[in-house]
Write an enzyme that holds these catalytic residues in place. Structure first.
Site, short mmCIF file in Angstrom:
data_model
loop_
_atom_site.label_atom_id
_atom_site.label_comp_id
_atom_site.label_asym_id
_atom_site.label_seq_id
_atom_site.Cartn_x
_atom_site.Cartn_y
_atom_site.Cartn_z
N HIS A 246 0.85 -1.19 -0.05
CA HIS A 246 -0.08 0.07 0.07
C HIS A 246 0.88 1.20 -0.17
O HIS A 246 1.85 1.24 0.42
CB HIS A 246 -0.78 0.08 1.34
N ASP B 156 2.50 2.01 3.30
CA ASP B 156 3.54 0.77 3.77
C ASP B 156 4.99 1.47 3.62
O ASP B 156 5.67 0.82 4.23
CB ASP B 156 3.45 -0.54 3.09
C1 XLS Z 1 -7.41 -6.89 4.22
C2 XLS Z 1 -6.96 -7.00 2.98
C3 XLS Z 1 -5.79 -6.12 2.58
C4 XLS Z 1 -5.88 -6.20 1.04
C5 XLS Z 1 -4.92 -4.74 0.48
O1 XLS Z 1 -8.00 -7.48 5.01
O2 XLS Z 1 -6.57 -8.27 2.92
O3 XLS Z 1 -4.73 -6.30 3.17
O4 XLS Z 1 -5.25 -7.23 0.59
O5 XLS Z 1 -5.52 -3.65 0.92
#
Ligand code: XLS
Ligand code: CA
Ligand code: CA
Length: 435
Positions: free
Chosen positions: A98, A101
């Site tokens: 993200h 991140d």
């Molecule tokens: C949350 C999601 C998230 C997505 C990306 O539950 O898994 O991590 O994979 O935003």
């Protein structure tokens, strides 16, 4: 967090090995059904869990320090160095992230974007140096207070605009890093109560958002896939992107069923009351199979625990679906998984990835054996053989109608109802797994 100097490069030692920091089943160059394991599995590291998550839960803070003793951009550079060294040692070719991140956030949207681009520059260099690729990136539109009532489904139009800005930048970065795809996980796109929600308007706005995103991707020439990641609940009580079938229905309503594919997460499937295999199959038959978030939940807990996959039965059936779908193209297996709060040593990150990678390697081997064995496939084929002849053929070719079927049904004398042989087939899989 310490450095990784004391961790060796992880190599394949075979199933007899007792070395914890070694692969027992994942042999990257091993050929299976005409491709190497590495090509079949396309493993990716999830940046948020691996590089950022410190073990915090509802009752307590971090159990693992991932600050690297630094502040601001320097901390994020140290994190990135750590990330690429970790991928090198684990032989992981891809990563997913993200925006928040990889870089610290600024006081305003503009400042956050500036810091983000500084870190994209840094990571682009590391990608070249370490020969690593981005499987997909995304924007976090659920963490900040702004998004408490959603992003593209927010009741506030300014927040909708902020969300669009974040996705625009995300798509620019995807194009620049030549990412395999860009993910839209709903985050808080859903509701907690209908008493305060205009569901119709929120969904129409989400449709407009997905159209604008696709148009922008086309405009800048981003050729990677656009993925929707279904999830039924958490953080909102009802998420609009509940499961694959719900997402496909929505995409068809807005005419984007051929533009978006699915990023299917195992733990989200089980939260929706489906098996992982069910979600994969639903995507495949709808022509929308894209990528996978590889993890597992805990069926006794009702939330998204994001555990590393260790259940070989599940990975075998998942790989069976993936191989039969022709394998990954733009997608891959992203470990959207974190070591448990109590697994707080640096080695645990490695042991977790080894566990996940070995579990998928075993799953791949079993799936290939099931396919080569052929008994499961031919059982299913025989079970539906009636549709290859006579009235069955007319049904699938659309060459009959209710009048003809009525007349045909009345001529039938004794109808044979064949056994579905579930127990036999389940024991056959056990036999294939353990032979
Ligand atoms: C949350 C999601 C998230 C997505 C990306 O539950 O898994 O991590 O994979 O935003
Ligand atoms: Ca996920
Ligand atoms: Ca998840």
């Amino acid at each position: 967090m310490k450095t990784l100097e004391h961790i060796p490069e992880i190599s394949f030692e075979g199933s007899g090995s007792k070395t914890p920091l070694a692969f027992k089943y994942y042999d990257p160059e091993m050929m299976i059904l005409g491709k190497t394991m590495r090509e079949h599995l396309k493993f990716a590291m999830s940046y948020w869990h691996t590089i950022n998550a410190g073990g915090t839960d509802m009752f307590g803070g971090d159990t693992m320090d991932k600050t690297f003793g630094k502040e601001g951009i320097e901390r994020y550079k140290a994190k990135a160095d750590f990330a690429f060294e970790l991928m090198r040692k684990l032989h992981i070719d891809y990563f997913c992230f993200h925006d928040v991140d990889i870089a610290p956030e600024g006081a305003s949207l503009g400042e956050s974007i500036k810091k983000y681009i500084i870190m994209v520059d840094y990571i682009e260099e590391l990608m070249k140096k370490f020969d690593k690729k981005c499987l997909w990136n995304t924007a976090n539109m659920f963490g900040d207070k702004l998004f408490m009532a959603g992003a593209a489904t927010s009741p506030n139009a300014d927040i909708y605009a902020v969300s669009a800005a974040k996705v625009k930048v995300g798509l620019d970065v995807a194009k620049r890093l030549d990412a395999g795809g860009y993910v839209f996980w709903g985050g808080r796109e859903g509701y907690d109560t209908l008493i305060n929600t205009d569901m119709g308007l929120e969904l129409d706005n989400l449709g407009r958002f997905l159209h604008m995103a696709a148009d922008y991707a086309d405009k800048i020439g981003f050729t990677g896939a656009l993925y929707i990641e279904p999830k039924p609940k958490e953080p909102t009580k009802h998420q609009y992107d509940y499961d694959v079938a719900t997402c496909m229905n929505f995409l068809r309503k807005i005419g984007l069923e051929n533009r978006y594919k699915m990023n299917i997460e195992a733990n989200h499937a089980t939260l929706a009351g489906h098996t992982f295999q069910h979600e994969l199959r639903t995507a495949v038959i709808n022509g929308s199979f894209g990528s996978v978030d590889a993890n597992q939940g805990d069926l006794f807990l009702g939330w998204d625990t994001d555990q590393f996959p260790t259940n070989v039965y599940d990975t075998a059936l998942a790989m069976y679906e993936i191989i039969k779908a022709g394998g990954f193209t733009t997608g891959g297996l992203n470990f959207d998984a974190k070591a448990r709060r109590q697994s707080n040593a640096i080695e645990d990150i490695f042991l977790s990835y080894i566990a996940g990678m070995d579990t998928f390697a075993l799953g791949l081997k079993v799936a290939a054996k099931i396919i080569e064995d052929g008994r499961i496939d031919s059982f299913v084929e025989d079970r539906y053989a009636g549709y290859n002849r006579g009235i069955g053929r007319k049904i699938v070719e659309g060459k009959t109608d209710f009048d003809e079927l009525y007349n045909y049904a009345l001529t039938l004398k004794e109808i044979q109802v064949e056994s579905g042989k579930q127990e036999y087939l389940e024991s056959l899989i056990n036999n294939i797994m353990f032979s």
